[in-house]
Write an enzyme that holds these catalytic residues in place. Structure first.
Site, PDB file in Angstrom:
ATOM      1  N   GLY A  29       1.125  -1.212  -0.032  1.00 56.57           N
ATOM      2  CA  GLY A  29       0.241  -0.237  -0.068  1.00 56.57           C
ATOM      3  C   GLY A  29       0.617   1.752   0.498  1.00 56.57           C
ATOM      4  N   CYS A 239     -27.371 -10.842 -17.763  1.00 55.98           N
ATOM      5  CA  CYS A 239     -27.010 -10.089 -18.932  1.00 55.98           C
ATOM      6  C   CYS A 239     -27.246 -11.175 -20.205  1.00 55.98           C
ATOM      7  CB  CYS A 239     -24.912 -10.768 -19.447  1.00 55.98           C
ATOM      8  SG  CYS A 239     -24.070 -10.295 -20.655  1.00 55.98           S
ATOM      9  N   CYS A 242     -24.589 -13.913 -22.102  1.00 54.08           N
ATOM     10  CA  CYS A 242     -24.149 -14.856 -21.950  1.00 54.08           C
ATOM     11  C   CYS A 242     -25.563 -15.640 -20.529  1.00 54.08           C
ATOM     12  CB  CYS A 242     -23.125 -14.843 -21.363  1.00 54.08           C
ATOM     13  SG  CYS A 242     -22.892 -13.891 -20.033  1.00 54.08           S
ATOM     14  N   CYS A 264     -22.588  -8.574 -19.713  1.00 56.30           N
ATOM     15  CA  CYS A 264     -21.378  -8.535 -18.555  1.00 56.30           C
ATOM     16  C   CYS A 264     -20.041  -7.296 -19.464  1.00 56.30           C
ATOM     17  CB  CYS A 264     -21.127  -9.375 -19.120  1.00 56.30           C
ATOM     18  SG  CYS A 264     -20.792 -10.594 -18.894  1.00 56.30           S
ATOM     19  N   CYS A 270     -17.237 -13.036 -20.971  1.00 58.35           N
ATOM     20  CA  CYS A 270     -18.899 -12.787 -20.835  1.00 58.35           C
ATOM     21  C   CYS A 270     -19.261 -13.813 -21.537  1.00 58.35           C
ATOM     22  CB  CYS A 270     -19.210 -12.382 -21.680  1.00 58.35           C
ATOM     23  SG  CYS A 270     -20.900 -11.561 -22.051  1.00 58.35           S
TER      24      CYS A 270
END
Lengths: 278, 281
Positions: A29, A239, A242, A264, A270
């Site tokens: 970080g 979606c 899909c 997606c 997808c």
């Protein structure tokens, strides 16, 4: 393109970037400064991520580049072309096959593995920048672990809107020490940072910073006790292509039928779902 | 209740110099300095070995002309400036056993956020003018470790009510307020985490008389209700006369006289204090 050294950079440059990367991994970080190079693409277009990718890429790597979930946007294709052209390695669209994934604004839907590295492009690496313009001051705030400014920003959003309104780049606390900007990924992707199996590297070319989330590191999205962290609501959506549910969707509008529909955002996910269904 | 005999804040030989010092001014002798300034190396001695004690629930006044080092003293105590030398002990921090000036920067932040409150002369230094008034107060609570929005908004609203900011303006930014209102928001912010020690730096300077009176009243009420110890810096003797029981007079970075406020006003000893009291009457 034999006139270029392998992976575009000279070896000295690669070494300097790798050294900064190692330090970043050692201090999860923490933003490590590095000598951001001039690149054949403009700063702000993924040069931080690209430099990380070029310093890491080896002859046996398979590269995937995503731009907001898409493998085929202009930016993703240009970056891919540069890396492929100067290394001769293979590219892939399939998340599972890639060893090195450079991404802008998304973490892939498919869970990443230990043998993969995710490189994220970062426009503004400093989570305190909005409330403190001076780099001299923010460095000291990080050293003192003084993050009330970030919390104040979230507090003000609650005062103004009744809820936290970070559209993307919701700040996270890494390894109980540094507050980090996760790059403009949607809040939906924040939980994927926590205990990720893959190494996640973040590069900001314009701001000349590299930072990292090593594998299996604790990453907590900042939230108040009575306003818990929430991801974007994607439930009850599917979606159109899909049929997937529970992933991050693009909202589209059909002008002929006046209907909203969802697709997606992660195009590769997808496609894979559709292939496995057929 | 804590022992009233035991000071909440002890400062010993606090020195703050701007510049490195040289062989001419190292001993701080009057004859080698021009006031608080070394003509050889251009070092300014803003605070020269200041020692003071602040007792529970008392208001200690610090007067002096501009450039006498009173604000620098305040800024050193609130860690806005690093001291050159000296010790400070706070009863509510590690039982007053640790010198606060040699603590780490993280610990200093802790002391600032948990034990101290500060009201600056200029509200722009103490407030974020673009953030809501409630947010400004919440910032101090957040810094002290609070993470509950419900509690913080209640606390902030309560404090703003206490300092007479109307409820319907609490979500507004202090940047839109008048000077007196900004000063009152600052006081509310400084009080938010119940600090045992509060520093007030020229809080009424630049406010008109009626607003001045309201702010001074407020400070008196706070002292009576919450028994907070306060260090009040002002160049205005009438403010000091109204607020403080004990007073320190500073000149050229040194304490030249201290004692009960009445005593100093009625029977000033030092020529400068005499002049100061003269000019008040």
């Amino acid at each position: 393109m034999n006139n270029y050294n392998f992976a575009f950079f000279d070896e000295g440059s690669k070494r300097e970037i790798r050294r900064a990367t190692l330090k970043a991994i050692a201090l999860p970080g923490y933003q490590v400064p590095f000598a951001s190079r001039e690149m054949p693409i403009a700063r702000g277009w993924g040069t931080g991520g690209l430099q990380l990718t070029l310093s890491l890429v080896g002859k046996n790597d398979r590269l995937k580049v995503i731009d907001q979930g898409s493998d085929e946007s202009v930016n993703a294709v240009s970056i891919k072309k540069l890396v492929i052209g100067t290394t001769g390695i293979d590219e892939t669209d399939k998340t599972g096959e890639a060893t090195l994934i450079q991404s802008r604004h998304r973490i892939p839907e498919a869970e990443l593995r230990e043998d993969q590295i995710l490189v994220l492009q970062v426009p503004i690496p400093e989570p305190l920048r909005e409330i403190e313009p001076s780099e001299y001051a923010t460095k000291r705030l990080h050293a003192d672990k003084e993050y009330s400014g970030v919390w104040l920003m979230l507090f003000e959003q609650i005062m103004a809107h009744g809820s936290v309104a970070t559209g993307a780049d919701h700040p996270v606390l890494v390894h109980d020490r540094y507050v980090m900007a996760p790059s403009p990924i949607p809040r939906f992707d924040n939980p994927k940072l926590d205990h990720s199996q893959a190494l996640i590297l973040l590069g900001a070319g314009r701001e000349k910073k590299i930072y990292a989330v090593p594998p299996y590191t604790k990453v907590v999205s900042l939230a108040f006790e009575d306003y818990p962290f929430e991801v974007e609501r994607m439930a009850e959506r599917q979606c159109r292509l899909c049929g997937a549910a529970g992933v991050y969707f693009d909202e589209l509008f059909d002008e002929k039928t006046n209907e909203k529909y969802y697709q997606c955002n992660d195009v590769s996910y997808c496609l894979q779902t559709r292939i496995s269904l057929s | 209740m804590s022992n009233p005999e035991e000071p909440v804040l002890v400062v010993k030989n606090l020195r703050k110099q701007f510049g490195s010092g040289c062989t001419n001014c190292l001993d701080l002798k009057e004859e080698s300095l021009e006031g608080n300034y070394c003509p050889v190396c251009q070092t300014v001695y803003a605070c020269r070995d200041i020692s003071l004690e602040l007792y529970p629930g008392e208001i200690l006044g610090v007067v002096g002309e501009s450039g006498s080092g009173k604000s620098t003293l305040m800024r050193c105590l609130y860690f806005d400036e690093a001291v050159t030398a000296g010790q400070g002990y706070i009863k509510d921090y590690k039982d007053g056993q640790k010198n606060i000036f040699t603590e780490t920067s993280q610990q200093k932040r802790y002391i600032r956020n948990h034990v101290l409150g500060m009201v600056y002369q200029n509200p722009y230094q103490g407030l974020r003018m673009g953030f809501s008034s409630i947010g400004n107060i919440a910032e101090k609570l957040i810094a002290a470790g609070n993470r509950n929005v419900g509690y913080m908004t209640d606390r902030a609203a309560g404090l703003l009510e206490k300092v007479n900011i109307p409820i319907y303006r609490m979500l507004e930014a202090p940047g839109k307020f008048s000077g007196g209102m900004q000063q009152r928001v600052q006081i509310a912010k400084a009080l938010s985490n119940n600090p045992p020690i509060l520093f007030l730096d020229e809080v009424t300077t630049g406010l008109d008389l009626s607003v001045q009176a309201a702010v001074l009243d407020l400070i008196k009420i706070i002292q009576r209700e919450l028994a907070i110890s306060m260090l009040v810096v002002s160049h205005d003797l009438s403010v000091i006369r109204m607020l403080s029981e004990r007073t320190i007079v500073m000149l050229g970075g040194k304490i030249i006289e201290q004692g009960l406020t009445d005593q100093i006003l009625e029977d000033p000893q030092h020529p400068y204090t005499q002049q100061l009291v003269q000019s008040l009457l």
